[in-house]
Scaffold this active site. Structure first.
Site, mmCIF file in Angstrom:
data_model
loop_
_atom_site.group_PDB
_atom_site.id
_atom_site.type_symbol
_atom_site.label_atom_id
_atom_site.label_comp_id
_atom_site.label_asym_id
_atom_site.label_seq_id
_atom_site.Cartn_x
_atom_site.Cartn_y
_atom_site.Cartn_z
ATOM 1 N N TYR A 102 0.844 -1.206 0.000
ATOM 2 C CA TYR A 102 0.000 0.000 0.000
ATOM 3 C C TYR A 102 0.874 1.249 0.000
ATOM 4 C CZ TYR A 102 -3.785 3.125 1.584
ATOM 5 O OH TYR A 102 -4.710 4.130 1.711
ATOM 6 N N ARG A 128 -10.360 -2.125 10.385
ATOM 7 C CA ARG A 128 -9.934 -0.854 10.977
ATOM 8 C C ARG A 128 -10.421 -0.774 12.416
ATOM 9 N NH1 ARG A 128 -7.372 2.546 8.575
ATOM 10 N NH2 ARG A 128 -6.957 2.347 6.359
ATOM 11 N N GLN A 145 2.843 6.433 16.149
ATOM 12 C CA GLN A 145 2.099 7.678 16.372
ATOM 13 C C GLN A 145 1.749 8.319 15.032
ATOM 14 O OE1 GLN A 145 4.643 10.165 18.742
ATOM 15 N NE2 GLN A 145 6.327 10.078 17.283
#
Ligand code: UDP
Length: 328
Positions: A146, A187, A275
């Site tokens: 991706y 997700r 993060q």
């Protein structure tokens, strides 16, 4: 009236973009091969004379008769579970699919915006992520198919801009949520809400100290619309800088759903970014854009959407894929 082609039209973001462009009065041509998209997301548009749909894989030559003024290239699997299941298609739609869309834009004299992603920053060493940061991506890890496809997409888009003088826009999209997300796409938000609705424990990967910053879909669509209509060809971050740890996010979902579920800890997937928060200074400056919808409000709307789904949908979770993902 102007005519716009939206690839990935039956997906989460593509379908919201179709709605927005219809609302703005455009003629909309939607295109999707329905691998991860769902016609349910756009079935309300089919009766409209201003909407047409092509079931087509944009990795193959794209033929659309008539004029096209704008192209929004949003076709791509976009969750780790999807690009593990279909890695080659993910690479092809980001590379060959983008090439075909750029070729079509050149042929039609259209302006094109391509959907890039915060994944181009990989597991970032610069925080928050600013557009000038080049990223920290593992090309051969599970996310590489991706991330590298999207990095190639940015490169070829910029090459068409400089070499062919094409009007191009690049949006780097950060984590986005809202109605029409697929419940089984792996997700974190649909995973947690689905688990809460089924009465299961919420699965936190790693120790839950990793952060994400979630943007409500209407805010994202507004940012994309403004960027497309602007004259800025360099990449622009669009996302919500309101950062939260995954552990705190799980607590928010438990409160939202009033389910009193427990959390359980599972292995952290390979190359899971620690993060992520967009620096949106550029979007503020050149687009006058910033997100408006607070997470508490957006989550409520999204939860109300998920509650309307059938038990059947709720049960279609593909745990197997998580296991194979974790093994990589
Ligand atoms: N995550 C989690 N539990 C889940 C699904 C995801 O803790 O059931 C974590 C995942 O490891 C990541 C974060 O939530 O750190 C966001 O994951 P998602 O797949 O939504 O997006 P991305 O990693 O691409 O930002």
């Amino acid at each position: 009236m102007a005519r716009v082609l939206i690839t990935g039209a039956a997906g989460f973001l593509g379908s919201h973009l179709c709605d927005r462009f219809i609302k703005e009065g455009f003629d909309v041509v939607g295109m999707d091969n329905l691998i991860t998209g769902d016609l349910k997301n756009i079935e309300h548009l089919f009766p409209l004379p201003k909407f047409e749909f092509y079931n087509h894989d944009v990795s193959k030559y794209i033929h659309v008769p008539g004029e096209i003024d704008y192209i929004l290239h949003f076709a791509s699997p976009a969750s780790p579970i999807d690009y593990l299941k279909i890695p080659i298609q993910t690479l092809k739609v980001g590379s060959l699919g983008t090439h075909n869309c750029l070729g079509l834009a050149k042929e039609k004299g259209a302006r094109i915006i391509v959907a890039s992603t915060s994944e181009v920053y990989g597991d970032p060493h610069v925080h928050p992520q600013i557009e000038s940061y080049w990223g920290n991506v593992n090309p051969v890890g599970p996310r590489g198919v991706y991330d590298e496809a999207k990095r190639f997409q940015e490169a070829i888009t910029m090459a068409y801009h400089t070499f062919h003088g094409l009007e191009t826009r690049i949006v780097r999209i950060f984590n986005t949520y809202g109605p029409r997300m697929r419940l089984n796409d792996g997700r974190v938000l649909p995973a947690f809400i689905g688990q809460a609705l089924r009465g299961e424990d919420l699965t936190i990967f790693g120790d839950g100290s990793q952060t994400r910053s979630f943007c409500y879909v209407d805010d994202l669509v507004e940012g994309i619309y403004r960027l497309l209509m602007s004259d800025y060809a360099q990449p622009v971050n669009i996302g919500n800088p309101d950062e939260i740890t995954i552990k705190d996010f799980a607590e928010e979902i438990i409160k939202l759903t009033q389910t009193n579920q427990k959390v359980v800890y599972k292995e952290l997937p390979t190359d899971d970014p620690k993060q992520r928060r967009p620096d949106i200074t550029l979007a503020r400056e050149i687009l006058g854009w910033e997100p408006k919808v607070h997470r508490s409000e957006g989550l409520k709307i999204t939860y109300d959407y998920f509650k309307t789904l059938s038990l059947d949908d709720l049960n279609k979770i593909e745990h197997k894929n998580f296991e194979s993902y974790n093994k990589k």
